[in-house]
Design an enzyme around this catalytic site. Structure first.
Site, PDB file in Angstrom:
ATOM      1  N   ILE A 172     -68.005 -43.321 -27.371  1.00 29.72           N
ATOM      2  CA  ILE A 172     -68.535 -44.614 -27.860  1.00 29.72           C
ATOM      3  C   ILE A 172     -68.606 -45.595 -26.679  1.00 29.72           C
ATOM      4  O   ILE A 172     -67.596 -45.788 -26.004  1.00 29.72           O
ATOM      5  CB  ILE A 172     -67.604 -45.244 -28.926  1.00 29.72           C
ATOM      6  CG1 ILE A 172     -67.320 -44.261 -30.065  1.00 29.72           C
ATOM      7  CG2 ILE A 172     -68.174 -46.542 -29.454  1.00 29.72           C
ATOM      8  CD1 ILE A 172     -66.308 -44.786 -31.082  1.00 29.72           C
TER       9      ILE A 172
ATOM     10  N   ASP B 127     -51.013 -43.217 -26.742  1.00 30.19           N
ATOM     11  CA  ASP B 127     -52.401 -43.140 -26.276  1.00 30.19           C
ATOM     12  C   ASP B 127     -53.225 -44.282 -26.891  1.00 30.19           C
ATOM     13  O   ASP B 127     -54.008 -44.943 -26.196  1.00 30.19           O
ATOM     14  CB  ASP B 127     -52.987 -41.769 -26.646  1.00 30.19           C
ATOM     15  CG  ASP B 127     -54.433 -41.649 -26.222  1.00 30.19           C
ATOM     16  OD1 ASP B 127     -54.690 -41.521 -25.006  1.00 30.19           O
ATOM     17  OD2 ASP B 127     -55.328 -41.714 -27.100  1.00 30.19           O
TER      18      ASP B 127
ATOM     19  N   GLY C 143     -62.690 -35.046 -26.791  1.00 25.45           N
ATOM     20  CA  GLY C 143     -63.349 -33.758 -26.615  1.00 25.45           C
ATOM     21  C   GLY C 143     -64.238 -33.773 -25.396  1.00 25.45           C
ATOM     22  O   GLY C 143     -64.580 -34.830 -24.853  1.00 25.45           O
TER      23      GLY C 143
ATOM     24  N   GLY D   7     -59.255 -29.330 -27.551  1.00 23.56           N
ATOM     25  CA  GLY D   7     -59.305 -30.138 -26.319  1.00 23.56           C
ATOM     26  C   GLY D   7     -59.176 -31.628 -26.569  1.00 23.56           C
ATOM     27  O   GLY D   7     -59.498 -32.436 -25.702  1.00 23.56           O
TER      28      GLY D   7
ATOM     29  N   VAL E 270     -62.279 -32.497 -19.523  1.00 21.74           N
ATOM     30  CA  VAL E 270     -63.283 -33.529 -19.212  1.00 21.74           C
ATOM     31  C   VAL E 270     -64.036 -33.199 -17.916  1.00 21.74           C
ATOM     32  O   VAL E 270     -65.271 -33.287 -17.856  1.00 21.74           O
ATOM     33  CB  VAL E 270     -62.628 -34.925 -19.125  1.00 21.74           C
ATOM     34  CG1 VAL E 270     -63.688 -35.998 -18.910  1.00 21.74           C
ATOM     35  CG2 VAL E 270     -61.829 -35.241 -20.396  1.00 21.74           C
TER      36      VAL E 270
ATOM     37  N   LYS F 169     -55.111 -47.580 -25.002  1.00 23.55           N
ATOM     38  CA  LYS F 169     -56.505 -47.986 -25.224  1.00 23.55           C
ATOM     39  C   LYS F 169     -56.605 -49.425 -25.750  1.00 23.55           C
ATOM     40  O   LYS F 169     -57.449 -50.204 -25.290  1.00 23.55           O
ATOM     41  CB  LYS F 169     -57.174 -47.010 -26.195  1.00 23.55           C
ATOM     42  CG  LYS F 169     -57.312 -45.606 -25.580  1.00 23.55           C
ATOM     43  CD  LYS F 169     -57.629 -44.558 -26.630  1.00 23.55           C
ATOM     44  CE  LYS F 169     -57.830 -43.183 -26.016  1.00 23.55           C
ATOM     45  NZ  LYS F 169     -57.852 -42.097 -27.012  1.00 23.55           N
TER      46      LYS F 169
HETATM   47  P1  NDP Z   1     -56.795 -31.411 -18.638  1.00 25.16           P
HETATM   48  O1  NDP Z   1     -55.330 -31.198 -18.684  1.00 25.16           O
HETATM   49  O2  NDP Z   1     -57.682 -30.524 -19.416  1.00 25.16           O
HETATM   50  O3  NDP Z   1     -57.286 -31.366 -17.103  1.00 25.16           O
HETATM   51  C1  NDP Z   1     -56.551 -31.946 -16.057  1.00 25.16           C
HETATM   52  C2  NDP Z   1     -57.115 -31.411 -14.754  1.00 25.16           C
HETATM   53  O4  NDP Z   1     -56.414 -32.032 -13.682  1.00 25.16           O
HETATM   54  C3  NDP Z   1     -56.947 -29.902 -14.591  1.00 25.16           C
HETATM   55  O5  NDP Z   1     -58.125 -29.348 -14.055  1.00 25.16           O
HETATM   56  C4  NDP Z   1     -55.807 -29.766 -13.565  1.00 25.16           C
HETATM   57  O6  NDP Z   1     -55.929 -28.652 -12.717  1.00 25.16           O
HETATM   58  C5  NDP Z   1     -56.016 -31.031 -12.743  1.00 25.16           C
HETATM   59  N1  NDP Z   1     -54.794 -31.453 -12.097  1.00 25.16           N
HETATM   60  C6  NDP Z   1     -53.584 -31.712 -12.658  1.00 25.16           C
HETATM   61  N2  NDP Z   1     -52.687 -32.057 -11.705  1.00 25.16           N
HETATM   62  C7  NDP Z   1     -53.364 -32.009 -10.529  1.00 25.16           C
HETATM   63  C8  NDP Z   1     -52.984 -32.249  -9.180  1.00 25.16           C
HETATM   64  N3  NDP Z   1     -51.749 -32.607  -8.854  1.00 25.16           N
HETATM   65  N4  NDP Z   1     -53.932 -32.090  -8.220  1.00 25.16           N
HETATM   66  C9  NDP Z   1     -55.187 -31.721  -8.541  1.00 25.16           C
HETATM   67  N5  NDP Z   1     -55.599 -31.495  -9.798  1.00 25.16           N
HETATM   68  C10 NDP Z   1     -54.692 -31.638 -10.776  1.00 25.16           C
HETATM   69  O7  NDP Z   1     -57.022 -32.938 -19.043  1.00 25.16           O
HETATM   70  P2  NDP Z   1     -58.296 -33.591 -19.723  1.00 25.16           P
HETATM   71  O8  NDP Z   1     -59.530 -33.136 -19.042  1.00 25.16           O
HETATM   72  O9  NDP Z   1     -58.185 -33.480 -21.198  1.00 25.16           O
HETATM   73  O10 NDP Z   1     -58.019 -35.144 -19.400  1.00 25.16           O
HETATM   74  C11 NDP Z   1     -58.316 -35.704 -18.136  1.00 25.16           C
HETATM   75  C12 NDP Z   1     -58.250 -37.216 -18.268  1.00 25.16           C
HETATM   76  O11 NDP Z   1     -59.192 -37.641 -19.227  1.00 25.16           O
HETATM   77  C13 NDP Z   1     -56.902 -37.763 -18.743  1.00 25.16           C
HETATM   78  O12 NDP Z   1     -56.689 -39.008 -18.137  1.00 25.16           O
HETATM   79  C14 NDP Z   1     -57.114 -37.933 -20.242  1.00 25.16           C
HETATM   80  O13 NDP Z   1     -56.269 -38.915 -20.796  1.00 25.16           O
HETATM   81  C15 NDP Z   1     -58.537 -38.403 -20.247  1.00 25.16           C
HETATM   82  N6  NDP Z   1     -59.283 -38.218 -21.479  1.00 25.16           N
HETATM   83  C16 NDP Z   1     -59.305 -37.006 -22.109  1.00 25.16           C
HETATM   84  C17 NDP Z   1     -60.057 -36.820 -23.232  1.00 25.16           C
HETATM   85  C18 NDP Z   1     -60.108 -35.538 -23.967  1.00 25.16           C
HETATM   86  O14 NDP Z   1     -60.702 -35.498 -25.045  1.00 25.16           O
HETATM   87  N7  NDP Z   1     -59.531 -34.461 -23.462  1.00 25.16           N
HETATM   88  C19 NDP Z   1     -60.853 -37.926 -23.794  1.00 25.16           C
HETATM   89  C20 NDP Z   1     -60.777 -39.161 -23.044  1.00 25.16           C
HETATM   90  C21 NDP Z   1     -60.007 -39.283 -21.940  1.00 25.16           C
HETATM   91  P3  NDP Z   1     -55.825 -27.133 -13.269  1.00 25.16           P
HETATM   92  O15 NDP Z   1     -56.977 -26.977 -14.209  1.00 25.16           O
HETATM   93  O16 NDP Z   1     -55.976 -26.295 -12.054  1.00 25.16           O
HETATM   94  O17 NDP Z   1     -54.503 -27.032 -13.940  1.00 25.16           O
HETATM   95  N1  HSE Z   2     -56.000 -37.506 -26.722  1.00 26.45           N
HETATM   96  C1  HSE Z   2     -57.016 -38.480 -26.871  1.00 26.45           C
HETATM   97  C2  HSE Z   2     -57.439 -38.527 -28.329  1.00 26.45           C
HETATM   98  C3  HSE Z   2     -58.194 -38.128 -26.009  1.00 26.45           C
HETATM   99  O1  HSE Z   2     -57.065 -37.643 -29.100  1.00 26.45           O
HETATM  100  O2  HSE Z   2     -58.131 -39.454 -28.706  1.00 26.45           O
HETATM  101  C4  HSE Z   2     -59.252 -39.185 -25.987  1.00 26.45           C
HETATM  102  O3  HSE Z   2     -58.823 -40.288 -25.254  1.00 26.45           O
END
Ligand code: NDP
Ligand code: HSE
Length: 434
Positions: free
Chosen positions: A138, A203, A305, A189, A15, A207
């Site tokens: 959405i 999850d 995503g 992703g 994200v 929500k």
């Molecule tokens: P990722 O695992 O892809 O990314 C997490 C990021 O956080 C990474 O860049 C990681 O660093 C960083 N991170 C983890 N621990 C630490 C720390 N202690 N200090 C600093 N940085 C840290 O997760 P997503 O991007 O998929 O998800 C992020 C959020 O968005 C979550 O809350 C998830 O539930 C939410 N979300 C995700 C969606 C999706 O489709 N993926 C959709 C909607 C919500 P590094 O890269 O260096 O490991």
């Molecule tokens: N893991 C979640 C999903 C990401 O699959 O819907 C979006 O919140």
């Protein structure tokens, strides 16, 4: 000349990198709509050396996300680390205590700490934006908080987990069970850091917890949610459901009954194939809100995503740039109520039951006797026989409208019959309300 809005991004995974990319690619359009520039001042993740496919050289890198919360050159912190507790929680609290608005996609943190964080946002007159945390791209939260704000909401139903919807769709299309398909969802992703949160319904529970708070003006109460994931659904269930004219979808459901009791739950449900929500496939999510004046409002779109989630995050940032500041759960935090919860055994619905039984005389008679004794009436029944007698076969039935307490007692009694093989029966509700 209006000053730019200066943001910091903590978390540069799926994200976070999407947000950086979107702010760059649509920079001019965003400036016009926000009325000012949005500038990234600082960024943070765990591993500075990881190749993220982006040039991040222009931004100040910090190793500790907490450092972002106190800097004078940052107006908004964007928390995209994830996880219900540290470091995301401390970052969120400290940022707001320092007068910074906070944008997050972190439904886990809000489901567990939403009431306290909403109080804090009100106290420090900052915005806590979480559009991205429910249903990806959405704009469901805006629709409830803003567009439907004049309505009494009676219920909200949602396909809220893109990973599960993708898995159930692919199971239907390919006949495969979910393990290999989950891997594809992870590669795209969609999945959470711990994918059991997706599959196990947690999850979706995070929500629906937030949607229930928004729709009914209650404190988010994660512990009150009854949660069933998709682990027990096999390819055969999907096929049987099709034979009966249904699709299986994992739903988050929040309803209020005529006596004001709330029922908030997550469960795989059978939905009639003719319903629009049954056609919401792949990573798409759907949110169906039933309210007194607007009636049925169905929103669909990509639920997970990089790109759709970044779209929702940046929408919140643009609102902050424009000076929009709505209360976190639609009403001032001090006006949120504590919900009274309905008893799960009193839910009336039609049900789908699957047992694995020995194919021998009397088995179906024993099962129907138990159903009769609990006042449950069978609507449809399928037994897939093998060629020879005595093997194990699935028996699947649908019932007429029944009380869940009775269905649950039947399932326990049937599972204890000698002809029924070990293992829990699969019991699914047929949801006519969507
Ligand atoms: P990722 O695992 O892809 O990314 C997490 C990021 O956080 C990474 O860049 C990681 O660093 C960083 N991170 C983890 N621990 C630490 C720390 N202690 N200090 C600093 N940085 C840290 O997760 P997503 O991007 O998929 O998800 C992020 C959020 O968005 C979550 O809350 C998830 O539930 C939410 N979300 C995700 C969606 C999706 O489709 N993926 C959709 C909607 C919500 P590094 O890269 O260096 O490991
Ligand atoms: N893991 C979640 C999903 C990401 O699959 O819907 C979006 O919140």
């Amino acid at each position: 000349m209006t000053t730019p809005l200066r943001i910091a991004i903590a978390g540069l995974g799926t994200v976070g990198t999407g947000v950086v990319r979107l702010l760059a690619e649509n920079k001019e359009l965003i400036r016009t709509r926000a009325g000012r520039d949005i500038e990234i001042t600082a960024i943070c993740a765990r591993d500075k050396n990881r190749d993220r496919g982006l040039d991040l050289g222009a931004y100040d890198w910090v190793d500790n996300p907490q450092a972002l919360a106190t800097r004078d050159d940052i107006d908004v912190v964007v928390e995209l680390i994830g996880g219900s507790d540290e470091p995301a929680l401390a970052l969120t609290k400290t940022a707001m205590q320092n007068g910074k608005s906070l944008v997050t996609a972190n439904k886990a943190m809000l489901a567990h700490h939403g009431a306290a964080l909403a109080m804090m946002a009100d106290e420090h007159t900052v915005m806590l934006g979480f559009e991205a945390s429910v249903a990806g791209g959405i704009p469901a939260i805006k629709a409830i908080k803003d567009g439907l704000s004049a309505n009494t909401i009676r219920s909200v139903y949602g396909i809220l987990n893109g990973t599960c919807n993708y898995i159930l769709t692919e199971m239907r299309r390919t006949g495969h069970d979910f393990v290999g398909i989950l891997k594809q969802a992870q590669e795209k992703g969609y999945a959470e850091a711990d994918p059991t949160f997706d599959i196990g319904g947690i999850d979706t529970a995070h929500k629906i917890c937030l949607l229930a708070a928004l729709c009914f003006g209650t404190h988010p109460d994660f512990d009150a949610i009854s949660i069933t994931g998709i682990e027990k659904i096999n390819a055969e269930d999907i096929e049987f459901a099709e034979d009966f004219g249904y699709r299986i979808k994992l739903l988050g459901i929040a309803t209020k009954d005529d006596h004001g009791a709330l029922s908030v739950r997550v469960e795989p449900c059978l939905i009639d194939q003719s319903r629009p929500i049954a056609a919401v496939d792949d990573v798409y999510n759907a949110v169906l809100i039933q309210s007194d004046f607007a009636g049925r409002t169905l929103l669909t779109g990509r639920g997970a995503g990089q790109a759709p989630t970044a779209s929702a995050v940046v929408a919140d940032i643009i609102d902050i740039a424009k000076g929009i500041k709505l209360p976190v759960f639609g009403v001032a935090a001090k006006h949120l109520n504590t919900a009274r919860n309905a008893a799960p055994e009193d839910i009336y619905a039609r049900y789908y039951l699957r047992f694995t039984v020995q194919d021998k005389p009397g088995t179906i008679a024993d099962i129907s006797a138990i159903l009769r004794d609990h006042n449950v009436s069978i609507k449809g029944l399928i037994q897939r026989s093998r060629d020879e007698d005595g093997g194990l076969v699935p028996v699947v039935m649908t019932t007429h409208r029944s009380r869940y307490g009775d269905i649950s007692a039947c399932a326990t009694a049937i599972a204890a019959l000698p002809a029924v093989s070990d293992g829990d029966p699969c019991v699914l509700r047929i949801t006519d309300e969507v």
